[in-house]
Scaffold this motif. Structure first.
Motif, PDB file in Angstrom:
ATOM      1  N   UNK A   1       0.838  -1.203   0.000  1.00 32.92           N
ATOM      2  CA  UNK A   1       0.000   0.000   0.000  1.00 32.92           C
ATOM      3  C   UNK A   1       0.876   1.257   0.000  1.00 32.92           C
ATOM      4  N   UNK A   2       1.926   1.269   0.831  1.00 32.20           N
ATOM      5  CA  UNK A   2       2.793   2.443   0.907  1.00 32.20           C
ATOM      6  C   UNK A   2       3.573   2.649  -0.383  1.00 32.20           C
ATOM      7  N   UNK A   3       3.952   1.552  -1.042  1.00 39.32           N
ATOM      8  CA  UNK A   3       4.629   1.705  -2.330  1.00 39.32           C
ATOM      9  C   UNK A   3       3.680   2.278  -3.384  1.00 39.32           C
ATOM     10  N   UNK A   4       2.428   1.838  -3.344  1.00 39.87           N
ATOM     11  CA  UNK A   4       1.452   2.310  -4.318  1.00 39.87           C
ATOM     12  C   UNK A   4       0.991   3.733  -4.027  1.00 39.87           C
ATOM     13  N   UNK A   5       1.173   4.196  -2.780  1.00 39.15           N
ATOM     14  CA  UNK A   5       0.764   5.543  -2.380  1.00 39.15           C
ATOM     15  C   UNK A   5       1.952   6.261  -1.746  1.00 39.15           C
ATOM     16  N   UNK A   6       2.856   6.812  -2.559  1.00 43.18           N
ATOM     17  CA  UNK A   6       4.110   7.363  -2.036  1.00 43.18           C
ATOM     18  C   UNK A   6       3.943   8.531  -1.074  1.00 43.18           C
TER      19      UNK A   6
END
Length: 380
Positions: free
Chosen positions: A298-303
């Protein structure tokens, strides 16, 4: 009738778009490698190459200890220290064969290449693994009194002295090629057999030759990996879909589109994952590690997003001091997994833990109070 007609038209219209023939969904296990340090302890024999049939210059015991780092499923590196004895021999005319031995130690760096994982893929639960080894280092030898005595004996009998006889200690660089086979005992412990061919500059065995000197080592021993070496997860394989087109009158499809209600899609809110722990533990289990992976994805997809990680403990067990420590360790364990295992920057994490036991995320008057052994992760 109007409603029934609309429902029928909707069903027929969907068939007009596609009829899907699906096979049954299957599941498979996926292993995720974790870099780790390891140590080795081995004992074995050495055969020095010389003017003798194989086995005549065998020495025992020789030992090796090593420490290294497995960086990927394929590549690893280690520093290896060997110690033991080598032998030399010479036969001239009517003199009896002359033999001598000397002590040695070596320290080098080896590269490890896992052939099994290259050919068959990474599977840490495989019983046997095969590695190739290549390295370089320095060898120091001493106690060469036997060779000096043989050299003197040759001169006394009118034969040339040993061409490269040496005294004191002798330092020489060496190269190494080898292979090893490891047998899995547990996730962290392996029992292995290692074979080495070591080549070193001429003079090592006190004799002159047009080529370098060689000695061969065979070791058996144990290899222990520190920490978690892999995580395991189950992946559902989507069923195969075969599309079949069915012709339907345009009027029916038009009626479906006119009468079918439009569904409103709600926007997804903040992502939350609750990572649960065993009693008196801050170790993330394999099953709960999947939730940590979800957070990382999730964090990679939402920087631009950040994640708050808050640790808790069940106040019905343990003392206040123990629970506060456990709560802190649980949040730190999740943060460490996100940064070290999945490369999430630490400045995107807000790590905290309960300061007292007044607040429990799950009710204490229900059987679910054990769920308070948790780190709650909320990503904005």
């Amino acid at each position: 009738m109007k409603i029934k007609k609309s429902l029928l038209a909707l069903a027929v219209g969907v068939c007009a778009l596609s009829m899907n023939a699906q096979t049954e969904a299957t599941e498979s296990t996926v292993y995720d490698f974790q870099p780790h340090w390891f140590g080795q302890a081995q004992i074995g024999v050495q055969e020095t190459l010389g003017e003798s049939s194989f086995g005549k210059l065998l020495t025992f015991p020789n030992g090796q200890i090593a420490g290294g780092y497995q960086a990927t499923p394929i590549w690893g590196f280690r520093a290896a220290f060997d110690i033991g004895m080598s032998r030399g021999s010479i036969k001239v005319d009517d003199l009896a064969r002359q033999k001598w031995q000397y002590d040695y130690a070596s320290l080098g760096i080896d590269a490890l290449f896992d052939v099994t994982n290259v050919v068959w893929g990474f599977n840490p639960e495989r019983l046997v693994s095969w590695n190739l080894i290549a390295g370089v280092g320095m060898n120091v030898a001493w106690h060469n009194n036997g060779a000096n005595q043989v050299s003197q004996r040759l001169v006394a009998n009118d034969y040339p002295a040993l061409a490269h006889v040496w005294s004191g200690s002798l330092w020489r660089p060496y190269g190494r090629l080898g292979t090893s086979v490891d047998f899995r005992w547990t996730d962290n412990l392996k029992i292995g057999l290692e074979l080495q061919a070591n080549f070193i500059t001429d003079q090592y065995n006190s004799k002159h030759a047009p080529n370098c000197d060689w000695y061969f080592n065979a070791f058996v021993g144990v290899k222990y990996a520190f920490g978690t070496t892999y995580t395991k997860r189950t992946v559902s394989n989507a069923p195969a879909v075969v599309e079949k087109i069915v012709e339907v009158p345009v009027e029916v499809i038009k009626e479906v589109y006119v009468q079918a209600p439009v569904e409103e899609v709600e926007e997804e809110g903040p992502m939350q994952r609750d990572v649960f722990f065993a009693i008196n533990s801050s170790v993330i289990t394999v099953e709960e590690m999947q939730k940590v992976r979800d957070i990382a994805e999730y964090l990679r997809a939402n920087p631009e997003s950040k994640c708050s990680v808050t640790g808790y403990a069940d106040k019905n067990t343990g003392t206040l001091a123990i629970n506060l420590r456990l709560a802190k360790q649980r949040s730190q364990a999740v943060a460490k997994a996100l940064t070290q295992n999945y490369g999430i920057s630490a400045d995107r994490l807000i790590v905290s833990s309960m300061k007292n036991q007044d607040y429990q995320p799950f009710p204490n008057d229900t059987p679910d109070y054990v769920l308070n052994r948790v780190a709650i992760c909320i990503c904005d």
